[in-house]
Design an enzyme around this catalytic site. Structure first.
Site, PDB file in Angstrom:
ATOM      1  N   ASN A 171       0.476  -0.784  -0.096  1.00 57.17           N
ATOM      2  CA  ASN A 171      -0.004  -0.048   0.153  1.00 57.17           C
ATOM      3  C   ASN A 171       0.651   0.884   0.184  1.00 57.17           C
ATOM      4  O   ASN A 171       1.058   1.813   0.862  1.00 57.17           O
ATOM      5  CB  ASN A 171      -1.070  -0.311   0.845  1.00 57.17           C
ATOM      6  CG  ASN A 171      -1.990  -1.202   0.910  1.00 57.17           C
ATOM      7  OD1 ASN A 171      -2.866  -0.839   0.361  1.00 57.17           O
ATOM      8  ND2 ASN A 171      -1.749  -2.292   1.883  1.00 57.17           N
ATOM      9  N   GLU A 172       1.059   2.102  -1.086  1.00 53.49           N
ATOM     10  CA  GLU A 172       2.312   2.942  -1.077  1.00 53.49           C
ATOM     11  C   GLU A 172       1.398   3.835  -1.023  1.00 53.49           C
ATOM     12  O   GLU A 172      -0.108   3.649  -0.687  1.00 53.49           O
ATOM     13  CB  GLU A 172       2.523   2.958  -3.196  1.00 53.49           C
ATOM     14  CG  GLU A 172       2.929   1.670  -3.445  1.00 53.49           C
ATOM     15  CD  GLU A 172       4.843   1.604  -2.936  1.00 53.49           C
ATOM     16  OE1 GLU A 172       5.154   2.017  -1.612  1.00 53.49           O
ATOM     17  OE2 GLU A 172       6.133   0.650  -3.249  1.00 53.49           O
ATOM     18  N   PRO A 173       1.882   5.499  -0.532  1.00 50.16           N
ATOM     19  CA  PRO A 173       2.378   6.168  -0.664  1.00 50.16           C
ATOM     20  C   PRO A 173       0.575   6.868  -1.535  1.00 50.16           C
ATOM     21  O   PRO A 173       0.171   6.655  -2.347  1.00 50.16           O
ATOM     22  CB  PRO A 173       3.001   7.341  -1.015  1.00 50.16           C
ATOM     23  CG  PRO A 173       4.052   6.988  -0.871  1.00 50.16           C
ATOM     24  CD  PRO A 173       3.606   5.133  -0.465  1.00 50.16           C
TER      25      PRO A 173
END
Ligand code: F6R
Length: 639
Positions: A171-173
């Site tokens: 879950n990236e920025p």
């Protein structure tokens, strides 16, 4: 925030205090081994509790370097203490996309290699996102992954690592707190960090399937692991910062049963560790006094001798004044301590009082043994000091611990092989070397001969650099420690053979000084293994007479430098010496121009190290000490 500690098996004393800065419960261990054992014990207890109740235990699992030791301990508990995984169902966080299961880069491969192949889990209870699901079926596939988790009653326990982007799972920025399992694009920094494992950024997949934030947050219990210096900044942001989608791990601030398990390095930026006087009353010893005064000088932008009583009081340090009395005495004490770290005589100064010098005067001509993990760390990290030691007449030996062959590109190796062929056009061995280099389709599959050529190239670069600095060839030692020689990124564990090689060279030289790379930035990296071997060798030799007359100094690798309060010896360099050091680094030609293991700093090694040495000099100067062009820094290791 209410913290549930019921699952923690071992509570190091004094480690559970909450502070006004922290929004996530965290526990700090001396090292990743201790922390991993506690986490594995918690998981084992959960599995056993569920077994006693005849229930299924649903585990969410992570990959990457962080959980490896937890899995090692779970395997040990299974093999030695009979822990069964028959009632366990697992869901892995993520998988690269596209990614076949059989690939050595797949998380499927990783999980079997580190855990599943060694325990009695039922194969049908293992769930890992499938990196080969056709694109058009992805949405449905991801929804069904979440539904399957729900069908088991949700995750009982979720193990997490954290990326430097602040990702959990992938879950990236930008990830939403309500996100479910889905297809995502990897952040460039995440791909950069994965590049060494894939032999270059271009081989790292651009996409992945990841459990969503909501899926992770629905776990009844979450433990996040973070080891090493390079996680320190993101750990501070996550634990102390505002909750934001820019740092998805901050969502964990809202989960009421989460613990972060950290080692010393990963916790080093937390306010209560870095500046404990801002958080609570402190026990002021010399180390803390030095650390706090250097910090105070930084935040007030004043040199140490200009700090006032008001500065101390305004920055949480009134307790120190109460203990020590006059602030000016503290200023002078710390100033002198720092002053005494500076020496242009890293091997000791002959005919000078050595009471306040980092190194002793006698013997005037010392035997010096410099350990360099790869053939170039010596000149990159302490080239100026090495130069001085040689010029000041010491007998300087350099021992290269590994061949460093893996970091030579195929193009470089081909260049040298082609030159060899030019002089021996009928040599079949050279011809087949060239063929190996041209036909191999996986970058990590070097033949033994190719590896030998690459090692030879690096060896001769090192010889060139040392010759330039005046070290005789008989004092250059190439240890080729066996743990490194796997031909791939993954190394063998350190063995007694490795340690004996290090011991032998110490015994042969009987040095008065040992220099070693104390670079702990990467807890699984080669530098750490090389250092472990040196520590183990020193430990078994420390009772020998010659060791009473030996001091050990740690330098840091290309990525970090000691903080000023940690420095025990600061060796200044003149502008001319900086240039000599640069030239010595230039001999390591294969390590120029965007090498494979550059880390996240794209600058070449000589630029980085010059910058770092200049910065150390500037830090000393800002504290009110002399103005040097550059400084190399060392910390003493007491054994
Ligand atoms: C892996 C995963 C990632 C990693 C993170 C840290 O399944 O989901 O979030 O946990 O990238 O990786 P390491 O542990 O290699 O630093």
């Amino acid at each position: 925030m209410k913290l549930s500690l019921k699952n923690i098996v071992y509570q190091p004393p004094g480690q559970f205090e909450e502070t006004r800065y922290e929004k996530i419960h965290n526990v700090i261990f001396d090292n990743s081994v201790d922390g991993s054992k506690v986490v594995a014990a918690e998981i084992a207890n959960l599995i056993k509790d569920k077994q006693a109740k005849n229930e299924i235990c649903v585990l969410g699992l992570a990959t990457g370097s962080s959980p490896i030791k937890v899995y090692e301990e779970l395997v040990r508990l299974h093999k030695e203490e009979g822990l069964s995984f028959k009632n366990v169902v697992t869901f892995n966080l993520d998988e690269y996309y596209p990614m076949p299961k059989e690939s050595i880069h797949s998380y499927h491969y990783f999980m079997h290699q580190h855990l599943f192949d060694h325990i009695d889990i039922l194969p049908e209870n293992i769930n890992i996102p499938d990196g080969m699901v056709p694109k058009e079926q992805l949405i449905e596939y991801c929804i069904s992954y979440d539904e399957k988790i729900k069908s088991y009653g949700g995750l009982d326990f979720q193990l997490l690592g954290i990326g430097r982007t602040g990702h959990i799972g992938f879950n990236e920025p930008g990830s939403h707190i309500n996100s479910g399992t889905r297809f995502i694009t990897l952040d460039p920094l995440t791909r950069y960090d994965a590049a060494p494992d894939f032999f270059g950024i271009n081989n790292v997949p651009r996409w992945a399937i990841t459990m969503g934030v909501k899926t992770v947050m629905s776990a009844k219990r979450i433990v996040l692991l973070a080891w090493g210096n390079k996680k320190a900044d993101i750990i501070k942001k996550t634990i102390e910062g505002k909750m934001t989608s820019d740092v998805p791990a901050t969502y964990l601030q809202q989960h009421n049963n989460t613990t972060f398990v950290l080692d010393q390095e990963a916790s080093s930026e937390l306010t209560r560790i870095k500046t404990p006087w801002l958080v609570k009353d402190c026990k002021w010893d010399d180390t803390l006094i030095k650390k706090s005064v250097v910090w105070l000088s930084g935040v007030t932008d004043k040199s140490i001798l200009k700090l006032t009583e008001k500065d101390y009081n305004a920055h949480g340090m009134s307790g120190l004044l109460a203990q020590e009395g006059d602030h000016y005495d503290i200023n002078i004490k710390v100033f002198n301590q720092l002053q005494h770290t500076i020496t242009g005589w890293p091997g000791g100064k002959p005919n000078a009082d050595d009471t306040n010098r980092p190194e002793r005067e006698y013997p005037h001509k010392k035997r010096v043994l410099i350990f360099s993990p790869h053939p170039d760390d010596d000149v990159i990290s302490m080239g100026g000091t090495l130069d001085r030691l040689v010029q000041q007449g010491h007998e300087v030996h350099v021992a290269y611990q590994t061949s460093g062959s893996i970091a030579v590109s195929d193009e470089q190796a081909l260049k040298y092989a082609e030159i060899l062929l030019h002089y021996q056009p009928d040599n079949n061995k050279i011809k087949s070397l060239i063929k190996d280099l041209q036909t191999k389709n996986k970058p990590y599959e070097d033949t033994v001969e190719v590896r030998k050529l690459k090692a030879e190239i690096r060896k001769h670069e090192a010889i060139g650099a040392l010759r330039y600095l005046g070290v005789p060839e008989k004092n250059m030692h190439f240890l080729n420690m066996p743990f490194y020689e796997t031909g791939t990124i993954k190394k063998k564990p350190l063995s007694i053979r490795d340690i004996n090689i290090v011991k032998d060279i110490i015994v042969t030289i009987q040095p008065h000084q040992i220099f070693a790379a104390g670079d702990l930035a990467d807890p699984h990296g080669t530098h750490k293994v090389c250092l472990d071997a040196i520590f183990a060798a020193i430990d078994s030799l420390k009772t020998q007479d010659f060791m009473n007359d030996c001091r050990v100094w740690l330098y840091r690798g290309a990525w970090h430098e000691w903080d000023v309060p940690q420095i025990d010896m600061a060796v200044p360099m003149s502008p001319d010496q900086v240039l000599r050091k640069r030239k010595a680094i230039f001999y390591h030609e294969t390590q120029k121009d965007g090498v494979m293991f550059q880390g996240n700093d794209p600058r070449e090694f000589w630029v980085r190290t010059e910058d770092r040495n200049r910065q150390t000099a500037e830090k000393y100067n800002r504290l009110g000490l002399a103005d040097y062009a550059a400084i190399e820094a060392f910390k003493r290791y007491l054994f």
